[in-house]
Design a protein around this motif. Structure first.
Motif, PDB file in Angstrom:
ATOM      1  N   ILE A 237      16.922  55.546 -27.181  1.00 28.46           N
ATOM      2  CA  ILE A 237      17.298  54.243 -27.727  1.00 28.46           C
ATOM      3  C   ILE A 237      16.510  53.980 -28.999  1.00 28.46           C
ATOM      4  CG2 ILE A 237      17.209  51.750 -27.318  1.00 28.46           C
ATOM      5  CD1 ILE A 237      17.757  52.233 -24.428  1.00 28.46           C
ATOM      6  N   CYS A 238      17.189  53.479 -30.015  1.00 25.14           N
ATOM      7  CA  CYS A 238      16.492  53.048 -31.230  1.00 25.14           C
ATOM      8  C   CYS A 238      15.960  51.639 -30.978  1.00 25.14           C
ATOM      9  CB  CYS A 238      17.441  53.051 -32.420  1.00 25.14           C
ATOM     10  SG  CYS A 238      16.672  52.472 -33.951  1.00 25.14           S
ATOM     11  N   PRO A 239      14.654  51.478 -30.793  1.00 25.22           N
ATOM     12  CA  PRO A 239      14.115  50.160 -30.432  1.00 25.22           C
ATOM     13  C   PRO A 239      14.311  49.094 -31.504  1.00 25.22           C
ATOM     14  CG  PRO A 239      12.348  51.677 -30.985  1.00 25.22           C
ATOM     15  CD  PRO A 239      13.600  52.487 -30.939  1.00 25.22           C
ATOM     16  N   GLU A 240      14.518  49.528 -32.761  1.00 22.55           N
ATOM     17  CA  GLU A 240      14.703  48.570 -33.840  1.00 22.55           C
ATOM     18  C   GLU A 240      16.100  47.951 -33.820  1.00 22.55           C
ATOM     19  OE1 GLU A 240      12.288  47.663 -35.674  1.00 22.55           O
ATOM     20  OE2 GLU A 240      10.809  49.222 -35.287  1.00 22.55           O
ATOM     21  N   VAL A 241      17.051  48.646 -33.172  1.00 15.21           N
ATOM     22  CA  VAL A 241      18.424  48.131 -33.070  1.00 15.21           C
ATOM     23  C   VAL A 241      18.885  48.374 -31.634  1.00 15.21           C
ATOM     24  CG1 VAL A 241      20.704  48.069 -34.164  1.00 15.21           C
ATOM     25  CG2 VAL A 241      18.760  48.993 -35.428  1.00 15.21           C
ATOM     26  N   GLU A 242      18.297  47.664 -30.684  1.00  9.85           N
ATOM     27  CA  GLU A 242      18.578  47.952 -29.278  1.00  9.85           C
ATOM     28  C   GLU A 242      19.514  46.942 -28.629  1.00  9.85           C
ATOM     29  OE1 GLU A 242      15.164  47.806 -26.815  1.00  9.85           O
ATOM     30  OE2 GLU A 242      14.295  46.033 -27.785  1.00  9.85           O
ATOM     31  N   ASN A 243      19.993  45.995 -29.381  1.00 14.62           N
ATOM     32  CA  ASN A 243      20.921  45.009 -28.830  1.00 14.62           C
ATOM     33  C   ASN A 243      22.100  44.814 -29.770  1.00 14.62           C
ATOM     34  OD1 ASN A 243      19.423  44.117 -26.402  1.00 14.62           O
ATOM     35  ND2 ASN A 243      17.911  43.422 -27.905  1.00 14.62           N
ATOM     36  N   GLY A 244      23.209  44.379 -29.186  1.00 16.13           N
ATOM     37  CA  GLY A 244      24.348  43.997 -30.007  1.00 16.13           C
ATOM     38  C   GLY A 244      25.398  45.079 -30.143  1.00 16.13           C
ATOM     39  N   TYR A 245      26.522  44.673 -30.752  1.00 20.26           N
ATOM     40  CA  TYR A 245      27.680  45.527 -30.984  1.00 20.26           C
ATOM     41  C   TYR A 245      27.548  46.123 -32.378  1.00 20.26           C
ATOM     42  CZ  TYR A 245      32.656  46.857 -30.559  1.00 20.26           C
ATOM     43  OH  TYR A 245      33.840  47.545 -30.464  1.00 20.26           O
ATOM     44  N   ILE A 246      27.444  47.451 -32.458  1.00 18.34           N
ATOM     45  CA  ILE A 246      27.289  48.132 -33.737  1.00 18.34           C
ATOM     46  C   ILE A 246      28.657  48.634 -34.188  1.00 18.34           C
ATOM     47  CG2 ILE A 246      26.092  49.932 -35.006  1.00 18.34           C
ATOM     48  CD1 ILE A 246      24.309  47.719 -33.780  1.00 18.34           C
ATOM     49  N   LYS A 247      29.107  48.183 -35.350  1.00 20.62           N
ATOM     50  CA  LYS A 247      30.453  48.503 -35.829  1.00 20.62           C
ATOM     51  C   LYS A 247      30.476  49.621 -36.870  1.00 20.62           C
ATOM     52  CE  LYS A 247      33.708  46.225 -35.183  1.00 20.62           C
ATOM     53  NZ  LYS A 247      34.842  46.344 -34.244  1.00 20.62           N
ATOM     54  N   SER A 248      29.370  49.857 -37.576  1.00 17.56           N
ATOM     55  CA  SER A 248      29.375  50.847 -38.647  1.00 17.56           C
ATOM     56  C   SER A 248      27.973  51.408 -38.855  1.00 17.56           C
ATOM     57  CB  SER A 248      29.887  50.227 -39.947  1.00 17.56           C
ATOM     58  OG  SER A 248      29.917  51.171 -40.986  1.00 17.56           O
ATOM     59  N   ILE A 249      27.902  52.736 -39.056  1.00 14.88           N
ATOM     60  CA  ILE A 249      26.639  53.413 -39.344  1.00 14.88           C
ATOM     61  C   ILE A 249      26.887  54.428 -40.455  1.00 14.88           C
ATOM     62  CG2 ILE A 249      24.753  54.835 -38.451  1.00 14.88           C
ATOM     63  CD1 ILE A 249      25.484  53.863 -35.642  1.00 14.88           C
ATOM     64  N   ILE A 250      26.021  54.438 -41.482  1.00 13.71           N
ATOM     65  CA  ILE A 250      26.085  55.448 -42.528  1.00 13.71           C
ATOM     66  C   ILE A 250      24.680  55.985 -42.766  1.00 13.71           C
ATOM     67  CG2 ILE A 250      28.104  54.455 -43.663  1.00 13.71           C
ATOM     68  CD1 ILE A 250      26.222  53.259 -45.765  1.00 13.71           C
ATOM     69  N   THR A 251      24.602  57.171 -43.380  1.00 12.73           N
ATOM     70  CA  THR A 251      23.302  57.756 -43.722  1.00 12.73           C
ATOM     71  C   THR A 251      23.146  57.754 -45.233  1.00 12.73           C
ATOM     72  OG1 THR A 251      24.229  60.002 -43.748  1.00 12.73           O
ATOM     73  CG2 THR A 251      23.313  59.210 -41.667  1.00 12.73           C
ATOM     74  N   VAL A 252      21.949  57.397 -45.684  1.00 15.65           N
ATOM     75  CA  VAL A 252      21.615  57.370 -47.114  1.00 15.65           C
ATOM     76  C   VAL A 252      20.276  58.077 -47.273  1.00 15.65           C
ATOM     77  CG1 VAL A 252      21.189  55.936 -49.141  1.00 15.65           C
ATOM     78  CG2 VAL A 252      22.825  55.166 -47.399  1.00 15.65           C
TER      79      VAL A 252
END
Length: 359
Positions: free
Chosen positions: A245-260
């Motif tokens: 689990i990514c503790p920095e984003v551990e809650n909520g509905y994630i709709k989009s992820i990109i890598t930069v």
């Protein structure tokens, strides 16, 4: 002279402006300013489900009720898609645009603006993901399995015998290594080898939670970053075949992820954009809606696109926010070693169908 003037105006109306690259890393975020376009500017809807930049430089927007194209100045809505929810967009060549909708797969001819319905199965399937591999192969993720375009026909791939199972509700596709593709679904993370046809399904479970519904994904090196429908973002180590689990984003509905570069940009449904370091797993910065006029228009981020110096943010009910271009918008036309129009008095020009230019 009126004819030349008309051609001059027409040409510059369709030319896509050249954006000069500018660094856009997390350290620059406090200085970001955004512009926003909404239905008042011509959008078909203020819910932006997907953003795609084609090879010509046009930005295509899949909204809740239509397909739009943004050229940096104007928005054009394609009325052929009116009333359809657009989930995904891709291109296999310079002519056709493949559009995944709630009412099946459609093919848009960008030369004629003609639209063609593409039959995948006996039913008009909901298409959530359209993906083109590095070799130009088209993969289509639907609510009833995966379809692969080969030799002018679609081949259906089911994971398990039941087409109606949650594992066959495909939500996202990325290309891995050695003929392997990774797919997110409502029933788990799928590893699929396109040559052997072998597949494996992964779900996450610990003492407190079980997660099988994955909404989106991004690949960086040997790790997959997975959006969930309520448990934030998970990280899947491909070599270890293990979740965390990514503790920095551990809650909520994630709709989009990109890598930069070495960063993971996460579009959340309510907390704006979170920028996570891939090496440390720590949050570097965030982009959030504020009362400032130049902030992103909503914290409910449904889609993201980062191209060169431009960041595009599609939201729920807020429309599209984007960072304006930096630097010069125009460059002088030249053909290497043969022709340079710098300091010439150009009174008219014409671009013929095969791309040849008369100046």
């Amino acid at each position: 002279m009126e004819g030349n003037l008309w051609l001059y105006r027409l040409y510059f109306r369709v030319v896509i402006l050249l954006w000069l690259p500018v660094s856009l890393s997390a350290v620059d975020l406090p200085n970001l300013t955004f512009r926003t376009i909404t239905i008042s500017d011509g959008l078909s809807n203020n819910i932006i489900n997907t953003i795609y930049k084609d090879k010509r430089g046009f930005i295509w927007l899949g909204t809740q009720t239509g397909l739009d194209r943004f050229d940096g100045i104007n928005v054009k809505s394609f009325l052929q898609f009116s009333g359809r929810t657009i989930f995904s967009i891709a291109e296999t060549d310079s002519v056709y645009l493949w559009v995944g909708t709630d009412k099946g797969l459609w093919k848009l001819d960008r030369k004629t603006d003609q639209v063609e319905s593409v039959t995948l199965d006996t039913k008009s399937l909901e298409v959530r993901s359209v993906f083109v591999s590095q070799t130009g192969r088209l993969l289509v993720g639907t609510t009833h399995g995966l379809f692969i375009y080969q030799e002018s026909a679609f081949r259906k791939v089911l994971f398990g015998s039941n087409a109606l199972s949650s594992i066959n509700f495909i939500t996202g596709i990325v290309e891995g290594y050695k003929d392997t593709f990774w797919l997110t679904s409502q029933g788990g993370l799928i590893e699929y080898n396109i040559e052997t046809g072998q597949s494996k399904v992964y779900t996450y479970q610990d003492d407190e939670k079980f997660v099988s519904y994955f909404s989106c994904l991004a690949l960086l090196k040997e790790k997959l970053y997975l959006g969930t429908a309520g448990s934030g973002m998970l990280v899947f180590d491909i070599g270890k075949a293990a979740f965390s689990i990514c503790p920095e984003v551990e809650n909520g509905y994630i709709k989009s992820i990109i890598t930069v570069n070495d960063e993971i940009w996460v579009g959340t449904n309510g907390s704006g954009i979170r920028i996570i370091s891939a090496s440390t797993g720590k949050e570097l910065s965030a982009i959030e809606h504020t009362s400032n006029a130049d902030a992103i228009c909503s914290n409910a981020v449904y889609s993201l696109l980062k191209e060169d110096d431009m960041l595009w943010v599609g939201t729920y009910m807020g429309g599209l926010s984007y960072t304006p271009a930096h630097g010069s918008l125009f460059s002088v036309y030249y053909y290497p070693e043969l022709f340079n129009c710098y300091n010439m008095n150009v009174r008219g020009f014409w671009v013929v169908a095969d791309g040849k230019k008369l100046i």
